[in-house]
Design an enzyme around this catalytic site. Structure first.
Site, PDB file in Angstrom:
ATOM      1  N   ALA B  27       0.820  -1.212   0.000  1.00 23.62           N
ATOM      2  CA  ALA B  27       0.000   0.000   0.000  1.00 23.62           C
ATOM      3  C   ALA B  27       0.849   1.256   0.000  1.00 23.62           C
ATOM      4  CB  ALA B  27      -0.913  -0.004   1.232  1.00 23.62           C
ATOM      5  N   ASP B 146       1.787  -7.669  12.665  1.00 25.19           N
ATOM      6  CA  ASP B 146       3.012  -6.945  12.325  1.00 25.19           C
ATOM      7  C   ASP B 146       3.437  -6.100  13.528  1.00 25.19           C
ATOM      8  OD1 ASP B 146       3.961  -4.552   9.705  1.00 25.19           O
ATOM      9  OD2 ASP B 146       5.150  -5.947  10.901  1.00 25.19           O
TER      10      ASP B 146
END
Lengths: 175, 238
Positions: B27, B146
Protein backbone atom coordinates in the site's frame (compact mmCIF):
# COMPACT_ATOMS: atom_id res chain seq x y z
CA UNK A 1 -25.04 31.04 12.64
CA UNK A 2 -28.51 30.08 11.49
CA UNK A 3 -27.30 27.44 9.10
CA UNK A 4 -23.90 26.07 8.24
CA UNK A 5 -22.60 24.99 4.87
CA UNK A 6 -19.74 22.64 4.25
CA UNK A 7 -17.80 21.45 1.26
CA UNK A 8 -16.45 17.95 1.15
CA UNK A 9 -12.79 17.60 0.09
CA UNK A 10 -13.54 14.40 -1.77
CA UNK A 11 -16.54 15.87 -3.57
CA UNK A 12 -15.59 19.47 -4.22
CA UNK A 13 -18.74 20.35 -6.15
CA UNK A 14 -21.06 19.02 -3.47
CA UNK A 15 -22.34 21.28 -0.75
CA UNK A 16 -23.88 20.17 2.54
CA UNK A 17 -26.03 22.63 4.51
CA UNK A 18 -27.16 21.98 8.06
CA UNK A 19 -29.98 23.84 9.81
CA UNK A 20 -31.39 23.33 13.28
CA UNK A 21 -35.09 23.77 14.04
CA UNK A 22 -36.84 23.91 17.41
CA UNK A 23 -40.45 24.31 18.52
CA UNK A 24 -41.50 22.12 15.61
CA UNK A 25 -45.23 21.34 15.63
CA UNK A 26 -45.64 19.28 12.48
CA UNK A 27 -43.14 16.41 12.55
CA UNK A 28 -45.89 13.95 11.75
CA UNK A 29 -46.84 15.92 8.61
CA UNK A 30 -43.20 16.30 7.63
CA UNK A 31 -42.71 12.56 7.87
CA UNK A 32 -45.66 12.01 5.56
CA UNK A 33 -44.30 14.62 3.15
CA UNK A 34 -40.94 12.84 3.10
CA UNK A 35 -42.66 9.57 2.16
CA UNK A 36 -44.52 11.40 -0.60
CA UNK A 37 -41.26 12.84 -1.90
CA UNK A 38 -42.20 16.43 -1.13
CA UNK A 39 -39.22 17.18 1.09
CA UNK A 40 -35.79 17.53 -0.49
CA UNK A 41 -33.79 17.19 2.70
CA UNK A 42 -32.81 14.65 5.32
CA UNK A 43 -34.56 15.38 8.60
CA UNK A 44 -32.54 14.01 11.48
CA UNK A 45 -33.32 13.26 15.10
CA UNK A 46 -31.08 15.84 16.79
CA UNK A 47 -30.64 13.83 19.97
CA UNK A 48 -28.57 11.28 18.03
CA UNK A 49 -26.15 13.86 16.67
CA UNK A 50 -23.01 14.86 18.56
CA UNK A 51 -21.39 17.24 16.09
CA UNK A 52 -21.76 18.27 12.43
CA UNK A 53 -18.74 16.07 11.59
CA UNK A 54 -20.88 13.00 12.22
CA UNK A 55 -23.38 14.17 9.60
CA UNK A 56 -20.62 15.13 7.15
CA UNK A 57 -19.06 11.66 7.40
CA UNK A 58 -22.46 10.23 6.56
CA UNK A 59 -22.99 12.66 3.68
CA UNK A 60 -19.52 11.92 2.31
CA UNK A 61 -20.30 8.22 2.15
CA UNK A 62 -23.70 8.97 0.62
CA UNK A 63 -22.12 10.95 -2.22
CA UNK A 64 -19.57 8.19 -2.72
CA UNK A 65 -22.08 5.36 -3.02
CA UNK A 66 -24.38 7.46 -5.18
CA UNK A 67 -21.52 8.16 -7.56
CA UNK A 68 -20.85 4.44 -7.86
CA UNK A 69 -24.50 3.44 -8.11
CA UNK A 70 -24.33 1.55 -4.86
CA UNK A 71 -26.90 3.27 -2.66
CA UNK A 72 -28.79 0.95 -0.36
CA UNK A 73 -31.81 3.23 0.01
CA UNK A 74 -34.09 5.08 -2.37
CA UNK A 75 -32.38 8.47 -2.55
CA UNK A 76 -29.40 10.33 -1.22
CA UNK A 77 -31.34 11.92 1.64
CA UNK A 78 -32.45 8.59 3.03
CA UNK A 79 -28.93 7.31 2.44
CA UNK A 80 -27.66 9.92 4.90
CA UNK A 81 -29.98 8.51 7.56
CA UNK A 82 -28.86 5.00 6.75
CA UNK A 83 -25.15 5.84 6.97
CA UNK A 84 -25.58 7.25 10.47
CA UNK A 85 -26.78 3.90 11.72
CA UNK A 86 -24.36 1.35 13.19
CA UNK A 87 -26.34 -1.47 11.58
CA UNK A 88 -27.38 -2.38 8.06
CA UNK A 89 -31.07 -2.49 8.85
CA UNK A 90 -32.63 0.26 6.76
CA UNK A 91 -35.98 0.63 8.51
CA UNK A 92 -34.28 0.66 11.87
CA UNK A 93 -32.01 3.49 10.72
CA UNK A 94 -35.00 5.58 9.63
CA UNK A 95 -36.73 4.95 12.93
CA UNK A 96 -33.74 5.79 15.09
CA UNK A 97 -32.14 8.62 13.14
CA UNK A 98 -35.10 10.21 11.40
CA UNK A 99 -37.68 12.40 13.12
CA UNK A 100 -40.51 10.82 15.08
CA UNK A 101 -44.08 12.09 15.23
CA UNK A 102 -43.68 13.56 18.71
CA UNK A 103 -40.33 15.30 18.12
CA UNK A 104 -40.20 19.05 18.71
CA UNK A 105 -36.83 19.63 17.11
CA UNK A 106 -34.94 18.43 14.07
CA UNK A 107 -31.67 18.81 12.21
CA UNK A 108 -32.14 19.36 8.50
CA UNK A 109 -29.50 18.34 5.97
CA UNK A 110 -29.87 19.97 2.58
CA UNK A 111 -27.59 18.95 -0.27
CA UNK A 112 -26.27 21.03 -3.15
CA UNK A 113 -28.30 24.06 -2.24
CA UNK A 114 -26.10 26.60 -4.03
CA UNK A 115 -28.55 29.52 -3.91
CA UNK A 116 -30.31 28.69 -0.65
CA UNK A 117 -33.63 27.95 -2.38
CA UNK A 118 -33.97 24.43 -1.03
CA UNK A 119 -33.42 25.56 2.55
CA UNK A 120 -35.88 28.40 2.03
CA UNK A 121 -38.51 25.99 0.77
CA UNK A 122 -37.86 23.64 3.66
CA UNK A 123 -38.11 26.46 6.20
CA UNK A 124 -41.58 27.18 4.83
CA UNK A 125 -42.57 23.54 5.23
CA UNK A 126 -41.35 23.27 8.83
CA UNK A 127 -43.69 24.72 11.44
CA UNK A 128 -40.94 25.71 13.80
CA UNK A 129 -38.12 28.19 14.38
CA UNK A 130 -34.66 27.95 12.94
CA UNK A 131 -32.11 28.30 15.73
CA UNK A 132 -28.36 28.71 15.86
CA UNK A 133 -26.32 25.64 15.00
CA UNK A 134 -24.23 26.26 18.11
CA UNK A 135 -27.16 25.00 20.15
CA UNK A 136 -26.87 21.52 18.64
CA UNK A 137 -25.02 20.16 21.65
CA UNK A 138 -27.95 21.08 23.91
CA UNK A 139 -30.02 18.41 22.18
CA UNK A 140 -27.45 15.63 22.14
CA UNK A 141 -28.49 12.65 24.25
CA UNK A 142 -25.23 10.87 25.09
CA UNK A 143 -26.86 8.04 26.99
CA UNK A 144 -29.13 7.22 24.06
CA UNK A 145 -26.23 7.45 21.62
CA UNK A 146 -24.18 5.03 23.72
CA UNK A 147 -27.12 2.64 23.78
CA UNK A 148 -27.91 2.75 20.06
CA UNK A 149 -24.29 2.55 18.95
CA UNK A 150 -23.56 -0.01 21.68
CA UNK A 151 -20.61 1.90 23.10
CA UNK A 152 -19.23 0.71 26.42
CA UNK A 153 -17.36 2.91 28.85
CA UNK A 154 -14.19 0.80 28.34
CA UNK A 155 -13.88 2.24 24.88
CA UNK A 156 -14.33 5.78 26.15
CA UNK A 157 -11.33 5.66 28.47
CA UNK A 158 -9.12 6.29 25.46
CA UNK A 159 -11.53 7.71 22.92
CA UNK A 160 -14.12 10.41 22.53
CA UNK A 161 -17.76 9.46 22.03
CA UNK A 162 -17.61 11.09 18.59
CA UNK A 163 -14.66 8.95 17.48
CA UNK A 164 -16.38 5.80 18.70
CA UNK A 165 -19.48 6.70 16.68
CA UNK A 166 -17.56 7.70 13.53
CA UNK A 167 -15.52 4.50 13.56
CA UNK A 168 -18.66 2.38 13.72
CA UNK A 169 -20.28 4.33 10.89
CA UNK A 170 -17.18 3.97 8.75
CA UNK A 171 -16.61 0.27 9.32
CA UNK A 172 -20.13 -1.10 9.41
CA UNK A 173 -20.04 -2.67 5.99
CA UNK A 174 -16.74 -4.49 6.49
CA UNK A 175 -17.65 -8.12 6.20
CA UNK B 1 3.25 5.04 -14.78
CA UNK B 2 3.72 2.66 -11.91
CA UNK B 3 3.59 -1.07 -12.73
CA UNK B 4 0.10 -1.16 -11.24
CA UNK B 5 -1.15 1.64 -13.45
CA UNK B 6 -1.15 4.35 -10.80
CA UNK B 7 0.34 7.74 -11.61
CA UNK B 8 3.99 7.84 -10.74
CA UNK B 9 4.74 9.69 -7.59
CA UNK B 10 7.61 9.61 -5.20
CA UNK B 11 7.56 10.11 -1.48
CA UNK B 12 6.92 13.78 -0.70
CA UNK B 13 4.95 14.49 -3.86
CA UNK B 14 1.34 15.56 -3.74
CA UNK B 15 -1.32 14.11 -6.02
CA UNK B 16 -5.11 14.16 -5.86
CA UNK B 17 -5.22 11.72 -2.93
CA UNK B 18 -2.79 13.70 -0.84
CA UNK B 19 0.92 13.89 -0.14
CA UNK B 20 2.65 10.53 -0.44
CA UNK B 21 4.46 9.77 2.78
CA UNK B 22 5.18 6.08 2.51
CA UNK B 23 5.28 3.42 -0.14
CA UNK B 24 5.15 -0.17 1.01
CA UNK B 25 4.93 -3.50 -0.72
CA UNK B 26 1.19 -3.54 -0.49
CA UNK B 27 0.00 0.00 0.00
CA UNK B 28 0.81 3.66 -0.33
CA UNK B 29 0.19 6.00 2.56
CA UNK B 30 -0.83 9.59 1.90
CA UNK B 31 -1.31 12.53 4.20
CA UNK B 32 -4.29 14.86 3.65
CA UNK B 33 -7.23 16.41 5.45
CA UNK B 34 -10.76 15.12 5.75
CA UNK B 35 -13.28 17.75 6.76
CA UNK B 36 -10.37 19.74 8.11
CA UNK B 37 -9.03 16.86 10.20
CA UNK B 38 -5.47 15.62 9.57
CA UNK B 39 -5.92 12.30 7.84
CA UNK B 40 -3.94 9.33 6.60
CA UNK B 41 -5.10 7.61 3.43
CA UNK B 42 -3.94 4.04 3.05
CA UNK B 43 -4.36 2.92 -0.50
CA UNK B 44 -3.86 -0.69 -1.49
CA UNK B 45 -2.83 -0.78 -5.09
CA UNK B 46 -3.61 -3.38 -7.74
CA UNK B 47 -1.23 -6.22 -8.19
CA UNK B 48 -1.11 -6.65 -11.93
CA UNK B 49 0.61 -9.99 -11.67
CA UNK B 50 -2.51 -11.42 -10.08
CA UNK B 51 -5.66 -12.49 -11.87
CA UNK B 52 -7.90 -9.39 -11.66
CA UNK B 53 -10.84 -11.13 -10.01
CA UNK B 54 -8.63 -12.71 -7.42
CA UNK B 55 -6.76 -9.46 -6.84
CA UNK B 56 -9.98 -7.57 -6.27
CA UNK B 57 -11.21 -10.16 -3.80
CA UNK B 58 -7.97 -10.36 -1.86
CA UNK B 59 -7.53 -6.62 -1.67
CA UNK B 60 -11.10 -6.20 -0.49
CA UNK B 61 -10.59 -8.87 2.14
CA UNK B 62 -7.39 -7.26 3.41
CA UNK B 63 -9.12 -3.89 3.64
CA UNK B 64 -12.08 -5.24 5.56
CA UNK B 65 -9.82 -7.23 7.87
CA UNK B 66 -7.85 -4.13 8.66
CA UNK B 67 -10.83 -1.99 9.59
CA UNK B 68 -12.53 -4.82 11.47
CA UNK B 69 -9.42 -5.28 13.60
CA UNK B 70 -9.26 -1.55 14.31
CA UNK B 71 -12.85 -1.46 15.50
CA UNK B 72 -12.48 -4.63 17.52
CA UNK B 73 -9.45 -3.23 19.32
CA UNK B 74 -11.17 0.10 19.95
CA UNK B 75 -14.12 -1.63 21.54
CA UNK B 76 -11.87 -3.27 24.07
CA UNK B 77 -10.31 0.04 25.04
CA UNK B 78 -7.15 -0.06 22.94
CA UNK B 79 -6.11 3.24 21.38
CA UNK B 80 -6.23 3.15 17.60
CA UNK B 81 -6.69 5.75 14.89
CA UNK B 82 -10.33 6.54 14.13
CA UNK B 83 -11.47 5.28 10.75
CA UNK B 84 -13.34 8.05 8.95
CA UNK B 85 -14.22 6.48 5.59
CA UNK B 86 -13.52 3.33 3.64
CA UNK B 87 -13.54 3.59 -0.15
CA UNK B 88 -14.04 0.04 -1.34
CA UNK B 89 -13.82 1.11 -4.99
CA UNK B 90 -10.24 2.34 -4.83
CA UNK B 91 -9.35 0.37 -1.69
CA UNK B 92 -8.56 3.42 0.37
CA UNK B 93 -8.91 3.75 4.11
CA UNK B 94 -9.21 7.30 5.42
CA UNK B 95 -8.23 7.42 9.06
CA UNK B 96 -7.10 9.78 11.76
CA UNK B 97 -3.53 10.99 11.46
CA UNK B 98 -2.09 10.81 14.95
CA UNK B 99 -0.09 14.01 14.89
CA UNK B 100 2.47 15.17 17.42
CA UNK B 101 3.44 11.66 18.26
CA UNK B 102 6.57 9.62 18.47
CA UNK B 103 6.96 5.95 17.68
CA UNK B 104 7.78 3.68 20.58
CA UNK B 105 10.86 2.81 18.57
CA UNK B 106 12.17 6.37 18.69
CA UNK B 107 11.05 6.81 22.28
CA UNK B 108 13.01 3.79 23.50
CA UNK B 109 16.09 4.96 21.68
CA UNK B 110 15.85 8.48 23.07
CA UNK B 111 15.12 7.37 26.64
CA UNK B 112 18.11 5.05 26.67
CA UNK B 113 20.30 7.79 25.29
CA UNK B 114 19.06 10.44 27.69
CA UNK B 115 19.17 8.43 30.86
CA UNK B 116 22.23 6.43 29.84
CA UNK B 117 20.52 3.44 31.48
CA UNK B 118 19.32 0.28 29.82
CA UNK B 119 16.25 -0.08 32.05
CA UNK B 120 15.03 3.40 32.94
CA UNK B 121 11.83 3.58 34.95
CA UNK B 122 10.04 5.18 32.00
CA UNK B 123 10.72 2.15 29.80
CA UNK B 124 9.59 -0.29 32.45
CA UNK B 125 6.31 1.57 32.71
CA UNK B 126 6.08 1.62 28.90
CA UNK B 127 6.65 -2.14 28.86
CA UNK B 128 3.76 -2.58 31.26
CA UNK B 129 1.50 -0.53 29.01
CA UNK B 130 2.49 -2.63 26.01
CA UNK B 131 2.01 -5.87 27.89
CA UNK B 132 -1.45 -4.80 29.01
CA UNK B 133 -2.36 -3.72 25.49
CA UNK B 134 -1.26 -7.02 23.96
CA UNK B 135 -3.10 -8.99 26.64
CA UNK B 136 -6.32 -7.09 25.91
CA UNK B 137 -5.88 -7.49 22.17
CA UNK B 138 -5.23 -11.22 22.31
CA UNK B 139 -8.01 -11.82 24.81
CA UNK B 140 -10.25 -10.32 22.13
CA UNK B 141 -8.78 -12.74 19.60
CA UNK B 142 -7.20 -10.02 17.46
CA UNK B 143 -3.87 -10.92 15.91
CA UNK B 144 -2.02 -7.78 14.86
CA UNK B 145 0.29 -9.56 12.45
CA UNK B 146 3.01 -6.94 12.33
CA UNK B 147 3.92 -6.03 15.86
CA UNK B 148 6.94 -3.76 15.90
CA UNK B 149 7.86 -0.71 17.90
CA UNK B 150 7.34 1.38 14.79
CA UNK B 151 3.68 0.40 14.82
CA UNK B 152 3.15 1.76 18.31
CA UNK B 153 2.81 5.48 18.89
CA UNK B 154 2.90 7.75 21.90
CA UNK B 155 1.19 11.12 21.76
CA UNK B 156 3.35 13.98 22.88
CA UNK B 157 4.01 15.11 25.53
CA UNK B 158 4.76 11.61 26.76
CA UNK B 159 4.01 11.05 30.40
CA UNK B 160 2.95 8.22 32.67
CA UNK B 161 -0.65 8.48 31.56
CA UNK B 162 -0.07 8.54 27.77
CA UNK B 163 -1.64 5.45 26.24
CA UNK B 164 0.14 3.49 23.53
CA UNK B 165 -1.60 3.90 20.17
CA UNK B 166 -1.53 0.81 18.00
CA UNK B 167 -1.41 1.34 14.23
CA UNK B 168 -1.02 -0.54 10.95
CA UNK B 169 -3.44 -3.43 11.12
CA UNK B 170 -2.74 -4.33 7.51
CA UNK B 171 -1.77 -7.90 8.29
CA UNK B 172 -4.23 -8.47 11.09
CA UNK B 173 -6.70 -11.29 11.54
CA UNK B 174 -9.12 -12.69 14.06
CA UNK B 175 -8.04 -15.91 15.72
CA UNK B 176 -8.43 -17.68 19.02
CA UNK B 177 -5.52 -20.01 18.39
CA UNK B 178 -2.73 -19.87 20.95
CA UNK B 179 -0.31 -20.61 18.13
CA UNK B 180 -1.30 -17.43 16.28
CA UNK B 181 -1.00 -15.33 19.41
CA UNK B 182 2.33 -16.91 20.22
CA UNK B 183 3.62 -16.08 16.75
CA UNK B 184 2.29 -12.52 17.13
CA UNK B 185 4.39 -12.12 20.28
CA UNK B 186 7.38 -13.75 18.64
CA UNK B 187 7.27 -11.24 15.79
CA UNK B 188 7.39 -8.45 18.35
CA UNK B 189 10.20 -10.13 20.24
CA UNK B 190 12.36 -10.47 17.15
CA UNK B 191 11.60 -6.92 16.03
CA UNK B 192 12.16 -5.54 19.50
CA UNK B 193 15.45 -7.26 20.26
CA UNK B 194 16.95 -6.62 16.86
CA UNK B 195 15.99 -2.94 16.82
CA UNK B 196 16.80 -2.08 20.41
CA UNK B 197 20.06 -3.36 21.84
CA UNK B 198 20.18 -4.36 25.50
CA UNK B 199 16.42 -4.43 25.97
CA UNK B 200 15.99 -8.06 27.01
CA UNK B 201 14.84 -6.91 30.44
CA UNK B 202 12.36 -4.44 29.04
CA UNK B 203 10.88 -7.10 26.78
CA UNK B 204 10.70 -9.47 29.72
CA UNK B 205 8.59 -6.88 31.53
CA UNK B 206 6.20 -6.89 28.57
CA UNK B 207 5.77 -10.64 28.88
CA UNK B 208 5.43 -10.55 32.66
CA UNK B 209 2.63 -7.99 32.35
CA UNK B 210 1.07 -10.01 29.52
CA UNK B 211 1.05 -13.09 31.70
CA UNK B 212 -0.59 -11.19 34.52
CA UNK B 213 -3.22 -9.42 32.45
CA UNK B 214 -4.24 -12.02 29.90
CA UNK B 215 -6.66 -14.74 30.77
CA UNK B 216 -5.20 -17.27 28.37
CA UNK B 217 -1.60 -16.25 28.74
CA UNK B 218 0.00 -19.48 29.96
CA UNK B 219 -1.01 -21.41 26.84
CA UNK B 220 0.08 -18.57 24.60
CA UNK B 221 3.44 -18.16 26.32
CA UNK B 222 4.01 -21.90 26.10
CA UNK B 223 3.44 -21.62 22.36
CA UNK B 224 5.86 -18.70 22.26
CA UNK B 225 8.54 -20.96 23.75
CA UNK B 226 7.80 -23.57 21.09
CA UNK B 227 7.96 -21.00 18.29
CA UNK B 228 11.31 -19.76 19.57
CA UNK B 229 12.59 -23.32 19.18
CA UNK B 230 11.77 -23.27 15.49
CA UNK B 231 13.45 -21.23 12.85
CA UNK B 232 16.87 -20.87 11.35
CA UNK B 233 19.81 -22.60 12.92
CA UNK B 234 17.65 -24.12 15.57
CA UNK B 235 17.50 -27.74 16.43
CA UNK B 236 14.04 -29.27 16.06
CA UNK B 237 14.89 -32.03 18.49
CA UNK B 238 13.08 -32.30 21.77
Amino acid sequence: MASQSYELELFPNCKVTLALFDGVENCQDLKRCIMEGKVDAALLNVSMIIEPFQVLVSANKAFHVQQHGKMKTRNINSEILFNLSPTNNISESFKRFGVSNEDKSLLAVVLNDSNGEKLQRLTEQVEGTRIDMNQLKDFTDEAKIKKVYKIQDTELTNSTLLDAVICRMATKDAS
Amino acid sequence: MEPDGAPTSSVGQTCDVGKLIKQGAEARVYSTTFMGRPTIVKERFKKKYRHPTLDKKLTHRRTTREVTAILRCRKSGICTPTVYFVDYESHRIYMENIENSTTVRDYIASEQKETQETNPETLVSLAQKIGTLLATMHDNDVIHGDLTTSNMLLRQPVDSSSPVVLIDFGLSSVSGLHEDKGVDLYVLERAFLSTHPNTENIFEHILVTYRKKSKKSSDVLKKLDEVRMRGRKRSMIG
